[in-house]
Design an enzyme around this catalytic site. Structure first.
Site, PDB file in Angstrom:
ATOM      1  N   GLU A 112       0.869  -1.183   0.000  1.00  0.00           N
ATOM      2  CA  GLU A 112       0.000   0.000   0.000  1.00  0.00           C
ATOM      3  C   GLU A 112       0.899   1.225   0.000  1.00  0.00           C
ATOM      4  OE1 GLU A 112      -3.131   0.120   2.963  1.00  0.00           O
ATOM      5  OE2 GLU A 112      -2.825   2.267   3.262  1.00  0.00           O
TER       6      GLU A 112
ATOM      7  N   GLU B  66      -2.419  11.204   3.876  1.00  0.00           N
ATOM      8  CA  GLU B  66      -3.471  10.914   4.834  1.00  0.00           C
ATOM      9  C   GLU B  66      -3.516  12.050   5.852  1.00  0.00           C
ATOM     10  OE1 GLU B  66      -4.554   6.576   5.977  1.00  0.00           O
ATOM     11  OE2 GLU B  66      -2.372   6.643   5.847  1.00  0.00           O
TER      12      GLU B  66
END
Length: 294
Positions: free
Chosen positions: A170, A175
């Site tokens: 990933e 974020e």
């Protein structure tokens, strides 16, 4: 659940393979008898060839249409159930939560009941539309704010060649959690390095005005390294160690995701403010530049 029979067979095969390698390189001992010679495994250290990227995007969305995002560029992950992080939203595939107008894509998270969840949002994906191995991804975006928001610009493997998460990797280009305003995170996850065992490769960067102005979030991905840039300043550098997929599963196709999660293990760690909704992430453009082979 772990398949112990398969694991046992793999272990036996590995032992036999080592024995064969050892026996294939025999030498005579002091008594004239032949004995096995240990042959250490070969570790190939990757070399940075200084890869560059094409000047013109191979794939892009400038969001010049009006209405739903272009189906030629985007698909959706839909549904609720927490998404493995105890999230509170139900993801839809409608303009209620993802729409284009005035040159911007807007993803909107709303406080409304759907599918047994208390919020709705959108999780847009390029899977099947843009699946890339290496390259530069640029996303110019303005983030939501408020306790309980958890926007992300990230990448997942299209084929899961090494197994389910986190084995196939990933890449989190951006974020942000609303209770920690303006602290933005770039991370990668793999079987050896991921957050549930606290070994993830990650950085935190303060970006003043992350939710009031547009900022450029970028990854440069090559066979040698994954490098992250915020507003064209390098903030993250993770080099391929050359020790296999457990560390570096980043040699297969990945696709891009854009979403706003609500609550969850991280986004809701300090609760969810019920008074802030709806919340939006605006995206000015998404561009992908192909890596030039060397």
């Amino acid at each position: 659940m772990i398949d112990f029979v398969k694991c046992f067979k793999k272990e036996v095969f590995a032992v036999l393979a080592i024995a064969v390698v050892g026996l294939s390189g025999c030498s005579k001992g002091s008594g004239g008898e032949e004995g096995p010679v240990y042959v250490p495994p070969v570790v190939t250290t990757p070399v940075d060839k200084g890869w560059t990227f094409e000047a013109t995007p191979t794939w892009s969305d400038e969001f010049t249409n009006t209405g739903a995002p272009l189906s030629s560029n985007w698909d959706y992950d839909t549904g609720g159930g927490g998404w493995g992080n105890n999230e509170l939203e139900y993801y839809t595939n409608t303009t209620n939560n993802a729409s284009v107008a005035n040159g911007l894509l807007t993803i909107t998270a709303k406080k409304e009941n759907m599918g047994g969840m208390a919020y709705t949002s959108s999780r847009m994906v390029t899977r099947g539309k843009l699946d890339a191995l290496y390259g530069r991804f640029e996303i110019k975006a303005k983030l939501p704010s408020g306790k309980g928001t958890w926007p992300a610009i990230w990448m997942l493997p299209t084929d899961r060649a090494y197994g389910d998460w986190p084995k196939s990797g990933e890449i989190d280009i951006m974020e942000h959690v609303g209770y920690d305003q303006d602290n933005v995170h770039f991370s990668t996850h793999s079987e050896a390095y991921y957050f549930k065992i606290n070994t993830q490769k990650t950085i935190t960067k303060k970006i003043d005005g992350a939710s009031t102005a547009f900022h450029l979030y970028r990854v440069d991905w090559t066979p040698y390294a994954i490098r992250g840039y915020y507003d064209d300043v390098k903030v993250f550098d993770f080099a391929n160690e050359g020790t296999g997929y457990k560390v570096w599963p980043f040699d297969k196709r990945f696709h891009l995701l854009l979403n706003i999660a609500v609550g969850g293990d991280w986004g809701g760690a300090q609760g969810v403010d019920a008074s802030i909704w709806p919340q939006k992430m605006d995206v000015d453009y998404v561009r992908y530049y192909k890596m030039i082979e060397k």
